[in-house]
Design a protein around this motif. Structure first.
Motif, mmCIF file in Angstrom:
data_model
loop_
_atom_site.group_PDB
_atom_site.id
_atom_site.type_symbol
_atom_site.label_atom_id
_atom_site.label_comp_id
_atom_site.label_asym_id
_atom_site.label_seq_id
_atom_site.Cartn_x
_atom_site.Cartn_y
_atom_site.Cartn_z
ATOM 1 N N GLU A 64 31.233 -29.576 27.900
ATOM 2 C CA GLU A 64 31.821 -30.801 28.438
ATOM 3 C C GLU A 64 31.071 -32.041 27.970
ATOM 4 O O GLU A 64 31.664 -33.097 27.763
ATOM 5 N N SER A 65 29.759 -31.900 27.801
ATOM 6 C CA SER A 65 28.962 -33.055 27.380
ATOM 7 C C SER A 65 28.946 -33.236 25.864
ATOM 8 O O SER A 65 28.430 -34.232 25.363
ATOM 9 N N SER A 66 29.528 -32.274 25.134
ATOM 10 C CA SER A 66 29.449 -32.305 23.675
ATOM 11 C C SER A 66 30.603 -33.042 23.019
ATOM 12 O O SER A 66 30.482 -33.516 21.897
ATOM 13 N N PHE A 67 31.754 -33.107 23.683
ATOM 14 C CA PHE A 67 32.899 -33.802 23.100
ATOM 15 C C PHE A 67 33.813 -34.276 24.210
ATOM 16 O O PHE A 67 33.769 -33.772 25.331
ATOM 17 N N SER A 74 42.917 -31.293 21.160
ATOM 18 C CA SER A 74 43.625 -31.374 19.890
ATOM 19 C C SER A 74 43.458 -30.097 19.080
ATOM 20 O O SER A 74 44.316 -29.742 18.290
ATOM 21 N N ASP A 75 42.353 -29.388 19.274
ATOM 22 C CA ASP A 75 42.127 -28.130 18.555
ATOM 23 C C ASP A 75 41.145 -27.289 19.362
ATOM 24 O O ASP A 75 39.943 -27.535 19.359
ATOM 25 N N ILE A 76 41.681 -26.282 20.036
ATOM 26 C CA ILE A 76 40.859 -25.470 20.925
ATOM 27 C C ILE A 76 39.767 -24.724 20.171
ATOM 28 O O ILE A 76 38.730 -24.362 20.727
ATOM 29 N N ASN A 77 39.950 -24.504 18.862
ATOM 30 C CA ASN A 77 38.976 -23.733 18.085
ATOM 31 C C ASN A 77 37.673 -24.484 17.847
ATOM 32 O O ASN A 77 36.694 -23.884 17.385
ATOM 33 N N ILE A 78 37.650 -25.778 18.153
ATOM 34 C CA ILE A 78 36.373 -26.479 18.013
ATOM 35 C C ILE A 78 35.364 -25.974 19.041
ATOM 36 O O ILE A 78 34.169 -26.222 18.912
ATOM 37 N N LEU A 79 35.858 -25.258 20.055
ATOM 38 C CA LEU A 79 34.946 -24.608 21.003
ATOM 39 C C LEU A 79 33.977 -23.684 20.277
ATOM 40 O O LEU A 79 32.776 -23.677 20.552
ATOM 41 N N LEU A 80 34.509 -22.883 19.357
ATOM 42 C CA LEU A 80 33.662 -21.941 18.626
ATOM 43 C C LEU A 80 32.622 -22.666 17.791
ATOM 44 O O LEU A 80 31.447 -22.283 17.768
ATOM 45 N N ASP A 81 33.067 -23.707 17.083
ATOM 46 C CA ASP A 81 32.128 -24.457 16.250
ATOM 47 C C ASP A 81 30.999 -25.035 17.094
ATOM 48 O O ASP A 81 29.827 -24.987 16.713
ATOM 49 N N LYS A 82 31.370 -25.571 18.250
ATOM 50 C CA LYS A 82 30.368 -26.213 19.101
ATOM 51 C C LYS A 82 29.440 -25.193 19.753
ATOM 52 O O LYS A 82 28.223 -25.392 19.813
ATOM 53 N N ILE A 83 29.999 -24.079 20.234
ATOM 54 C CA ILE A 83 29.160 -23.100 20.925
ATOM 55 C C ILE A 83 28.180 -22.446 19.954
ATOM 56 O O ILE A 83 27.058 -22.099 20.319
ATOM 57 N N GLU A 85 26.655 -23.900 17.670
ATOM 58 C CA GLU A 85 25.556 -24.833 17.413
ATOM 59 C C GLU A 85 24.423 -24.654 18.412
ATOM 60 O O GLU A 85 23.305 -25.124 18.179
ATOM 61 N N HIS A 86 24.712 -23.977 19.528
ATOM 62 C CA HIS A 86 23.675 -23.798 20.548
ATOM 63 C C HIS A 86 22.704 -22.704 20.104
ATOM 64 O O HIS A 86 23.119 -21.608 19.730
ATOM 65 N N PRO A 87 21.396 -22.960 20.132
ATOM 66 C CA PRO A 87 20.418 -21.998 19.595
ATOM 67 C C PRO A 87 20.330 -20.681 20.356
ATOM 68 O O PRO A 87 19.772 -19.715 19.839
ATOM 69 N N PHE A 88 20.873 -20.607 21.570
ATOM 70 C CA PHE A 88 20.846 -19.349 22.310
ATOM 71 C C PHE A 88 22.010 -18.426 21.945
ATOM 72 O O PHE A 88 22.031 -17.266 22.363
ATOM 73 N N ILE A 89 22.979 -18.921 21.186
ATOM 74 C CA ILE A 89 24.177 -18.140 20.896
ATOM 75 C C ILE A 89 23.983 -17.289 19.645
ATOM 76 O O ILE A 89 23.682 -17.793 18.568
ATOM 77 N N LYS A 90 24.176 -15.981 19.817
ATOM 78 C CA LYS A 90 24.090 -15.043 18.698
ATOM 79 C C LYS A 90 25.476 -14.742 18.135
ATOM 80 O O LYS A 90 25.649 -14.535 16.941
ATOM 81 N N LYS A 154 6.473 -26.877 12.229
ATOM 82 C CA LYS A 154 7.426 -26.779 11.118
ATOM 83 C C LYS A 154 7.749 -25.324 10.766
ATOM 84 O O LYS A 154 8.733 -25.056 10.066
ATOM 85 N N LEU A 155 6.928 -24.388 11.241
ATOM 86 C CA LEU A 155 7.186 -22.971 10.983
ATOM 87 C C LEU A 155 8.194 -22.380 11.959
ATOM 88 O O LEU A 155 8.602 -21.225 11.805
ATOM 89 N N TYR A 156 8.605 -23.181 12.955
ATOM 90 C CA TYR A 156 9.468 -22.658 14.008
ATOM 91 C C TYR A 156 10.665 -23.586 14.248
ATOM 92 O O TYR A 156 10.777 -24.219 15.301
ATOM 93 N N PRO A 157 11.584 -23.670 13.283
ATOM 94 C CA PRO A 157 12.775 -24.518 13.471
ATOM 95 C C PRO A 157 13.704 -23.918 14.527
ATOM 96 O O PRO A 157 14.078 -22.746 14.445
ATOM 97 N N ILE A 158 14.061 -24.707 15.525
ATOM 98 C CA ILE A 158 14.915 -24.229 16.612
ATOM 99 C C ILE A 158 16.255 -23.740 16.063
ATOM 100 O O ILE A 158 16.902 -24.411 15.265
#
Length: 255
Positions: A64-67, A74-83, A85-90, A154-158
């Protein structure tokens, strides 16, 4: 005869009027129905499942805070692109449930070890060495702490794999240990390397130190478990101050 014709004409006129009125009512109803459906499509309900580390409410707030709503609908599939981007998502996937439900199934990166980078400063890693944020929700996770490793930021990029070779090797070693001896993995409080790259474990209980050396370390773990069995119920390895296993087929202990 004329009376019959007049009656038929009046009947046809009545039927035509009824049909016309019915058609108008049907068109009005269809317009209203389509308007409701269109509105419901613009008010999609999102359901998130599969969370094990962070709750579904956390990810809903993140989305909700991302867009803004306009871009989202307008395009429900942007959910996937945004999710993603979260570093916890595998991993993640979307499925639709008519008319207004979207199911977002996610797989999270679970804290597996943390790198000690200073007082109150920790770098969290998953079992494949991906760097995940050390946020409040995961600070209570009981995972081994990797000490005396290079903790240069610098050895640990999120969201990406750690770049330290020794960290990668140690995480691989821990992952194999967890697969073969999960109880021992969960009892490790700290793991560190000496100047000679010898692996030392510190157990959570007492704490007991286990010195494994720098060769055949997984074989030595098997030897340690065999040593535990020979003690039976008389003692536990946590009854010792340390166990030195740096030498072949030997377990040197100090109480």
């Amino acid at each position: 005869m004329k009376a019959n014709r007049a009656h038929i004409k009046d009947l046809l006129t009545a039927i035509t009027r009824v049909f016309t009125v019915s058609s108008i009512i049907m068109l009005i109803w269809l317009s209203y129905f389509w308007g409701e459906k269109k509105s419901s499509l613009n008010q999609t309900n999102i359901y998130i499942c599969g969370t094990s580390v962070l709750g579904s409410d956390y990810y809903l707030q993140y989305l909700e805070s991302s867009f803004d709503a306009g871009n989202f609908h307008s395009d429900i599939n942007i959910l996937l692109d945004k999710i993603y981007e979260h570093p916890f998502i595998k991993g993640a996937r979307l499925s639709h449930r008519y008319p207004d439900k979207v199911i977002l199934e996610i797989s999270e990166r679970v804290p597996f070890a943390r790198v000690n980078s200073g007082p109150d400063q920790m770098i969290m890693l998953d079992e494949h060495c991906f760097v995940i944020p050390h946020i409040e929700q995961v600070k209570s996770y009981s995972v081994p702490t990797l000490s005396r490793f290079n903790s240069e930021p610098k050895l640990y990029p999120i969201g990406e794999k750690a770049l330290s070779v020794k960290i990668k090797d140690t995480i691989d070693w821990l992952r194999l240990l967890n697969q073969n001896h999960p109880d021992l993995y969960h009892n490790i409080s700290e793991i560190f390397l000496t100047n000679n790259d010898e692996i030392n474990l510190v157990l959570a209980e007492n704490p007991t130190k286990i010195m494994l050396g720098n060769s055949d370390t997984h074989y030595k773990i098997d030897l340690l478990r065999a040593f535990e069995k020979t003690m039976g119920n008389k003692k536990n390895i946590t009854d010792f101050a340390y166990l030195d296993m740096r030498y072949n087929n030997q377990v040197i202990v100090k109480e």
